[in-house]
Design an enzyme around this catalytic site. Structure first.
Site, PDB file in Angstrom:
ATOM      1  N   HIS A  16       0.851  -1.203   0.000  1.00  0.00           N
ATOM      2  CA  HIS A  16       0.000   0.000   0.000  1.00  0.00           C
ATOM      3  C   HIS A  16       0.875   1.236   0.000  1.00  0.00           C
ATOM      4  O   HIS A  16       1.957   1.260   0.570  1.00  0.00           O
ATOM      5  CB  HIS A  16      -0.966   0.014   1.193  1.00  0.00           C
ATOM      6  N   HIS A  54       0.934   5.126   1.039  1.00  0.00           N
ATOM      7  CA  HIS A  54       0.266   6.131   1.875  1.00  0.00           C
ATOM      8  C   HIS A  54       0.262   7.479   1.158  1.00  0.00           C
ATOM      9  O   HIS A  54       1.318   7.944   0.704  1.00  0.00           O
ATOM     10  CB  HIS A  54       1.022   6.333   3.188  1.00  0.00           C
TER      11      HIS A  54
HETATM   12  P1  5GP Z   1       1.778   0.344   7.377  1.00  0.00           P
HETATM   13  O1  5GP Z   1       2.319   0.681   8.734  1.00  0.00           O
HETATM   14  O2  5GP Z   1       1.618  -1.145   7.166  1.00  0.00           O
HETATM   15  O3  5GP Z   1       2.507   1.016   6.257  1.00  0.00           O
HETATM   16  O4  5GP Z   1       0.342   1.006   7.348  1.00  0.00           O
HETATM   17  C1  5GP Z   1      -0.839   0.332   7.611  1.00  0.00           C
HETATM   18  C2  5GP Z   1      -1.930   1.379   7.665  1.00  0.00           C
HETATM   19  O5  5GP Z   1      -3.172   0.756   7.480  1.00  0.00           O
HETATM   20  C3  5GP Z   1      -1.989   2.145   9.001  1.00  0.00           C
HETATM   21  O6  5GP Z   1      -1.877   3.542   8.739  1.00  0.00           O
HETATM   22  C4  5GP Z   1      -3.352   1.747   9.576  1.00  0.00           C
HETATM   23  O7  5GP Z   1      -3.972   2.832  10.227  1.00  0.00           O
HETATM   24  C5  5GP Z   1      -4.110   1.319   8.330  1.00  0.00           C
HETATM   25  N1  5GP Z   1      -5.100   0.272   8.557  1.00  0.00           N
HETATM   26  C6  5GP Z   1      -4.892  -0.920   9.197  1.00  0.00           C
HETATM   27  N2  5GP Z   1      -6.017  -1.688   9.168  1.00  0.00           N
HETATM   28  C7  5GP Z   1      -6.936  -0.949   8.486  1.00  0.00           C
HETATM   29  C8  5GP Z   1      -8.308  -1.205   8.142  1.00  0.00           C
HETATM   30  O8  5GP Z   1      -8.896  -2.247   8.456  1.00  0.00           O
HETATM   31  N3  5GP Z   1      -8.952  -0.224   7.442  1.00  0.00           N
HETATM   32  C9  5GP Z   1      -8.330   0.942   7.070  1.00  0.00           C
HETATM   33  N4  5GP Z   1      -9.063   1.835   6.392  1.00  0.00           N
HETATM   34  N5  5GP Z   1      -7.047   1.209   7.379  1.00  0.00           N
HETATM   35  C10 5GP Z   1      -6.360   0.277   8.091  1.00  0.00           C
END
Ligand code: 5GP
Ligand code: ZN
Length: 134
Positions: free
Chosen positions: A99, A101
């Site tokens: 993903h 951001h």
């Molecule tokens: P990472 O730290 O893996 O780059 O970011 C994961 C992101 O996904 C975090 O910013 C967290 O808030 C978001 N996130 C995790 N689970 C969910 C979910 O079920 N729905 C949504 N909309 N965001 C999520």
């Protein structure tokens, strides 16, 4: 094995605040946003991160990010914007589905999405260069 949460969201099996969708991607609002408008570009196919995502899917994600980030910036009046993509636990990745951001930034926001610079010598930097290109 549990199904991947972002696979389920990207493919519409779990509802989300979707702000863009096409055949290959869905862009949703992060449910723990760093700032107002923080969004995530999700490919509908499962890839863990940068090292296994195909180049054409990666460039497709970048195109979607540009389009959606521009809209977010204009509509929400952001002053700046960070594009961030984490790979691996050491880099802060918590959901192991690629993903991107999109984090709009505001002059008065409380976030500090930066790193602490270090001060290597010219020799140390040159050694790192040699390690990478050697
Ligand atoms: P990472 O730290 O893996 O780059 O970011 C994961 C992101 O996904 C975090 O910013 C967290 O808030 C978001 N996130 C995790 N689970 C969910 C979910 O079920 N729905 C949504 N909309 N965001 C999520
Ligand atoms: Zn997945």
């Amino acid at each position: 094995m549990d199904k991947c949460i972002f696979c389920m969201i990207a493919n519409g099996e779990i509802p989300s605040n979707t702000i863009y969708e096409d055949d290959s991607f869905r862009v949703i609002l992060d449910n723990g946003p760093a700032t107002k408008g923080h969004a995530l570009v999700l490919p509908k196919k499962h890839y863990e991160g940068l090292f296994d995502i195909p180049e054409d899917t990666l460039s497709g994600a970048a195109k979607v990010a540009k389009k959606v980030a521009t809209r977010i910036k204009d509509k929400l009046g952001a002053d700046g914007l960070n594009l961030i993509q984490n790979n691996g636990e050491a880099a802060g990745q918590t959901v192991m589905h690629f993903h991107l951001h999109i984090i709009p930034r505001y002059h008065d926001d409380i976030q500090n999405i930066l790193w602490d610079p270090t001060s290597p010598s010219a020799e140390e930097l040159a050694k790192v260069r040699d390690e990478i290109v050697g």
